[in-house]
Design an enzyme around this catalytic site. Structure first.
Site, PDB file in Angstrom:
ATOM      1  N   GLY A  71     -17.055  -1.007 -61.771  1.00 54.16           N
ATOM      2  CA  GLY A  71     -17.960  -2.326 -61.755  1.00 54.16           C
ATOM      3  C   GLY A  71     -19.172  -2.112 -62.413  1.00 54.16           C
ATOM      4  CG  HIS A 131     -29.450  -9.308 -62.680  1.00 54.67           C
ATOM      5  ND1 HIS A 131     -29.027 -10.106 -63.594  1.00 54.67           N
ATOM      6  CD2 HIS A 131     -28.447  -9.190 -61.854  1.00 54.67           C
ATOM      7  CE1 HIS A 131     -27.803 -10.415 -63.465  1.00 54.67           C
ATOM      8  NE2 HIS A 131     -27.436  -9.708 -62.487  1.00 54.67           N
ATOM      9  CE  LYS A 135     -27.623  -6.533 -64.959  1.00 51.87           C
ATOM     10  NZ  LYS A 135     -26.497  -5.451 -64.774  1.00 51.87           N
TER      11      LYS A 135
END
Ligand SMILES: NC(=O)C1=CN([C@@H]2O[C@H](COP(=O)(O)OP(=O)(O)OC[C@H]3O[C@@H](n4cnc5c(N)ncnc54)[C@H](OP(=O)(O)O)[C@@H]3O)[C@@H](O)[C@H]2O)C=CC1
Ligand SMILES: O=C(O)C1=N[C@H](C(=O)O)C[C@H](O)C1
Length: 233
Positions: A71, A131, A135
């Site tokens: 992921g 986001h 991040k």
């Protein structure tokens, strides 16, 4: 299933909760300092670590014949190498920039819309992703998948962060405290605009999708995508 988590940060912890609810056992939580891993006790590995760690983690699992759900975003320059490595080792591998069911439906919708917009030159496309401030990569992996979905179905040549005038799709990446992930695709003409948008309210959808993918891949050989897992055609 006996699951190993590569990366035990925000996503690793959420995946642990989801996996336990679905009667799985977390047998290892691996981080940068982990010295030894007992691969013989792992049915499937789930990697949500960091861009510079993902490829090595993935290869390690493949070398030990453990299926991998990846992921982590921001490592895709090595994706083709991971595919070759998986095939050489007769392994099992899925990478998805986004594991949530909603985003995978959004990917399909995005491609459908792009096909309709292909010949409508009065509309110019742009994208925005928002986001949280921790991040590490920009644009998000999801934004890149969305851009690739448009490029595949139109005459756009590529994507660029921020301004883009030469046949590329402009992507604006915003960082705002605590935002789990918001993506929008906008087509603008002189008289109107069309926007599609996905908003994650929390990380539960990402975690559930990753665990469902892990359940799905055990016993299989090959390189797959979430389209295979979700039977999206
Ligand atoms: N595909 C999807 O659906 C989603 C993908 N993501 C992606 O997943 C990744 C992780 O996100 P998130 O959990 O929010 O990030 P976090 O920073 O919260 O967690 C990442 C964890 O990985 C650890 N780590 C660092 N190096 C290694 C290594 N070599 N091996 C194993 N673990 C390591 C970090 O440890 P330390 O802090 O000590 O460095 C940290 O605990 C990101 O790339 C993000 O973009 C996120 C959500 C959904
Ligand atoms: O880092 C995150 O948080 C997320 N990363 C993924 C991405 O880069 O697309 C998926 C989701 O948007 C959350």
């Amino acid at each position: 299933m006996k699951i190993a988590l590569f990366g035990y940060g925000k996503m690793g912890k959420m995946i642990e909760q989801t996996a336990i609810k679905r009667n799985h056992t977390i047998v290892a939580k691996i981080d940068v300092d982990t010295k030894e891993i007992d691969f013989s006790n792992i049915d499937v590995a789930i990697d949500f670590s960091q861009p510079d760690a993902a490829f090595e983690n993935i290869k390690k699992c493949m070398e030990h014949n453990v299926p991998v759900i990846s992921g982590t975003t921001g490592w895709l320059k090595d994706y083709d190498k991971a595919v070759s490595f998986c095939n050489e080792h007769k392994g099992a591998f899925i990478y998805a920039s986004n594991y949530s069911l909603g985003v995978n439906i959004f990917f399909e919708l995005n491609e459908y819309l792009a096909k309709m917009m292909k010949t409508l030159d009065q509309y110019k496309v742009s994208m925005e992703e928002i986001h949280h401030t921790q991040k590490l990569d920009a644009p998000s992996g999801t934004a890149i998948t969305l851009a690739e979905g448009i490029i595949k179905n139109t005459d756009y040549k590529g994507w660029k962060l921020e301004e883009a005038t030469d046949g590329h799709i402009p992507i604006l990446a915003k960082r705002i405290n605590d935002v789990p992930g918001t993506h929008s695709v906008n087509y603008e003409s002189p008289v109107d605009s069309i926007e599609i948008k996905h908003t994650a309210h929390n990380r539960e959808g990402f975690a559930l999708g990753a665990v469902v993918a892990a359940e799905w891949i055990v016993g299989k050989t090959g390189v797959f995508t979430m389209k295979d897992v979700l039977n999206l055609g």
